[in-house]
Write a protein that holds these residues in place. Structure first.
Motif, PDB file in Angstrom:
ATOM      1  N   MET A 114      40.209  28.052  38.291  1.00 17.20           N
ATOM      2  CA  MET A 114      41.175  29.150  38.379  1.00 17.20           C
ATOM      3  C   MET A 114      41.600  29.677  37.009  1.00 17.20           C
ATOM      4  SD  MET A 114      41.507  30.040  41.497  1.00 17.20           S
ATOM      5  CE  MET A 114      39.758  29.670  41.595  1.00 17.20           C
ATOM      6  N   ILE A 115      41.744  28.805  36.008  1.00 16.74           N
ATOM      7  CA  ILE A 115      42.143  29.320  34.695  1.00 16.74           C
ATOM      8  C   ILE A 115      41.048  30.185  34.090  1.00 16.74           C
ATOM      9  CG2 ILE A 115      43.834  27.497  34.258  1.00 16.74           C
ATOM     10  CD1 ILE A 115      41.870  26.350  32.139  1.00 16.74           C
ATOM     11  N   ARG A 116      39.808  29.951  34.469  1.00 18.90           N
ATOM     12  CA  ARG A 116      38.712  30.837  34.027  1.00 18.90           C
ATOM     13  C   ARG A 116      38.654  32.076  34.916  1.00 18.90           C
ATOM     14  NH1 ARG A 116      36.613  32.049  30.317  1.00 18.90           N
ATOM     15  NH2 ARG A 116      34.480  32.223  31.002  1.00 18.90           N
ATOM     16  N   GLN A 117      38.646  31.887  36.223  1.00 24.01           N
ATOM     17  CA  GLN A 117      38.434  32.981  37.165  1.00 24.01           C
ATOM     18  C   GLN A 117      39.584  33.990  37.152  1.00 24.01           C
ATOM     19  OE1 GLN A 117      37.538  31.558  41.083  1.00 24.01           O
ATOM     20  NE2 GLN A 117      37.430  33.583  41.970  1.00 24.01           N
ATOM     21  N   ALA A 143      42.400  41.216  35.385  1.00 21.60           N
ATOM     22  CA  ALA A 143      42.290  41.806  34.046  1.00 21.60           C
ATOM     23  C   ALA A 143      43.606  42.477  33.651  1.00 21.60           C
ATOM     24  CB  ALA A 143      41.132  42.795  33.997  1.00 21.60           C
ATOM     25  N   LEU A 144      44.235  43.148  34.590  1.00 20.05           N
ATOM     26  CA  LEU A 144      45.536  43.774  34.329  1.00 20.05           C
ATOM     27  C   LEU A 144      46.546  42.711  33.909  1.00 20.05           C
ATOM     28  CD1 LEU A 144      47.560  46.155  34.473  1.00 20.05           C
ATOM     29  CD2 LEU A 144      47.871  45.573  36.896  1.00 20.05           C
ATOM     30  N   ARG A 145      46.541  41.589  34.599  1.00 25.78           N
ATOM     31  CA  ARG A 145      47.510  40.522  34.315  1.00 25.78           C
ATOM     32  C   ARG A 145      47.224  39.840  32.980  1.00 25.78           C
ATOM     33  NH1 ARG A 145      46.890  38.890  40.562  1.00 25.78           N
ATOM     34  NH2 ARG A 145      48.240  40.528  41.372  1.00 25.78           N
ATOM     35  N   VAL A 146      45.952  39.623  32.680  1.00 28.18           N
ATOM     36  CA  VAL A 146      45.604  39.056  31.371  1.00 28.18           C
ATOM     37  C   VAL A 146      46.031  40.022  30.270  1.00 28.18           C
ATOM     38  CG1 VAL A 146      43.682  38.369  29.868  1.00 28.18           C
ATOM     39  CG2 VAL A 146      43.773  37.554  32.234  1.00 28.18           C
ATOM     40  N   GLY A 147      45.829  41.319  30.510  1.00 23.42           N
ATOM     41  CA  GLY A 147      46.292  42.319  29.555  1.00 23.42           C
ATOM     42  C   GLY A 147      47.784  42.258  29.328  1.00 23.42           C
ATOM     43  N   PHE A 151      35.102  24.361  34.489  1.00 28.03           N
ATOM     44  CA  PHE A 151      35.577  25.333  33.509  1.00 28.03           C
ATOM     45  C   PHE A 151      34.421  26.166  32.958  1.00 28.03           C
ATOM     46  CE2 PHE A 151      36.670  26.352  29.035  1.00 28.03           C
ATOM     47  CZ  PHE A 151      37.825  27.106  29.232  1.00 28.03           C
ATOM     48  N   LEU A 152      33.377  25.495  32.524  1.00 30.20           N
ATOM     49  CA  LEU A 152      32.248  26.189  31.900  1.00 30.20           C
ATOM     50  C   LEU A 152      31.413  26.975  32.907  1.00 30.20           C
ATOM     51  CD1 LEU A 152      31.014  23.496  29.353  1.00 30.20           C
ATOM     52  CD2 LEU A 152      32.557  25.445  28.953  1.00 30.20           C
ATOM     53  N   GLY A 153      31.429  26.549  34.156  1.00 28.05           N
ATOM     54  CA  GLY A 153      30.609  27.185  35.174  1.00 28.05           C
ATOM     55  C   GLY A 153      31.270  28.326  35.919  1.00 28.05           C
ATOM     56  N   THR A 154      32.479  28.695  35.520  1.00 31.95           N
ATOM     57  CA  THR A 154      33.215  29.739  36.220  1.00 31.95           C
ATOM     58  C   THR A 154      33.383  30.955  35.321  1.00 31.95           C
ATOM     59  OG1 THR A 154      34.427  28.070  37.485  1.00 31.95           O
ATOM     60  CG2 THR A 154      35.361  30.285  37.444  1.00 31.95           C
ATOM     61  N   ALA A 155      33.135  32.121  35.880  1.00 33.85           N
ATOM     62  CA  ALA A 155      33.291  33.377  35.144  1.00 33.85           C
ATOM     63  C   ALA A 155      34.618  34.034  35.490  1.00 33.85           C
ATOM     64  CB  ALA A 155      32.146  34.328  35.489  1.00 33.85           C
ATOM     65  N   PHE A 156      35.104  34.856  34.592  1.00 35.95           N
ATOM     66  CA  PHE A 156      36.310  35.647  34.827  1.00 35.95           C
ATOM     67  C   PHE A 156      36.019  36.677  35.909  1.00 35.95           C
ATOM     68  CE2 PHE A 156      39.144  39.218  33.184  1.00 35.95           C
ATOM     69  CZ  PHE A 156      40.281  38.728  33.805  1.00 35.95           C
ATOM     70  N   GLU A 157      36.909  36.769  36.879  1.00 39.16           N
ATOM     71  CA  GLU A 157      36.735  37.667  38.013  1.00 39.16           C
ATOM     72  C   GLU A 157      37.062  39.120  37.680  1.00 39.16           C
ATOM     73  OE1 GLU A 157      39.312  37.622  41.845  1.00 39.16           O
ATOM     74  OE2 GLU A 157      37.707  36.146  42.153  1.00 39.16           O
ATOM     75  N   GLY A 158      37.910  39.346  36.694  1.00 42.44           N
ATOM     76  CA  GLY A 158      38.296  40.713  36.337  1.00 42.44           C
ATOM     77  C   GLY A 158      39.187  41.328  37.394  1.00 42.44           C
ATOM     78  N   GLY A 159      39.019  42.639  37.636  1.00 44.47           N
ATOM     79  CA  GLY A 159      39.817  43.330  38.643  1.00 44.47           C
ATOM     80  C   GLY A 159      41.300  43.211  38.379  1.00 44.47           C
ATOM     81  N   ARG A 160      42.075  42.899  39.404  1.00 45.30           N
ATOM     82  CA  ARG A 160      43.533  42.804  39.266  1.00 45.30           C
ATOM     83  C   ARG A 160      43.919  41.747  38.232  1.00 45.30           C
ATOM     84  NH1 ARG A 160      42.275  39.658  43.695  1.00 45.30           N
ATOM     85  NH2 ARG A 160      43.468  37.741  43.984  1.00 45.30           N
TER      86      ARG A 160
END
Length: 149
Positions: free
Chosen positions: A98-101, A138-142, A127-136
């Motif tokens: 989840m921290i990656r996704q 990405a707004l929150r990471v921003g 951790f290494l096998g999970t990609a960032f999901e983006g979408g909503r």
């Protein structure tokens, strides 16, 4: 410019052996490991090691980082003081994914006195096998990143 498969590892004295096991594990998986120590068991200061690893990730010398101390908490706090770093402490694989996704975490923190080697390696793989999901997300990471300015 960083290689897509370069990772920095650091710990305090409490986690040297687990850090070495993780380094061997991720190297076997094809990652180039930058292990910045320490190498001897004398007492060290986790804030120094957390910041040193985080600065390498923030500078682009490594794509990701893994830091370790007794609980994983202190070194994670130190890493998160470096702008651009999103480090989470995990004791289970779900949180590591989840921290990656959802949070696009670029660093993982582990507690060597909290989890054993087998679970630690599973968490690292998640951790290494999970990609960032983006979408909503990405707004929150921003939103997190704007708080750093």
């Amino acid at each position: 410019m960083t290689s897509g498969q370069r990772i920095v590892l650091s710990s305090d004295h409490a986690a040297i052996e687990l850090r070495r096991a993780i380094a061997a594990h991720v190297e076997a998986a094809g990652w180039e490991v930058i292990d910045i120590g320490p190498t001897t068991p004398e007492s060290t200061h986790y804030p120094v090691h957390g910041r040193a690893a985080a600065e390498r990730v923030a500078a682009g010398e490594a794509r990701l980082g893994i830091v370790l101390c007794g609980t994983g908490q202190g070194i994670m706090m130190a890493a998160n003081k470096v702008p651009g770093i999103r480090c989470g402490v995990c004791s289970d694989t779900f949180s590591a994914r989840m921290i990656r996704q959802h949070n696009d975490a670029n660093m993982l923190s582990l507690g060597a006195r909290v989890i054993g080697e087998g679970l630690a390696l599973d968490i690292v793989d998640a951790f290494l096998g999970t990609a960032f999901e983006g979408g909503r997300h990405a707004l929150r990471v921003g939103m997190i990143e704007t708080r750093e300015a």
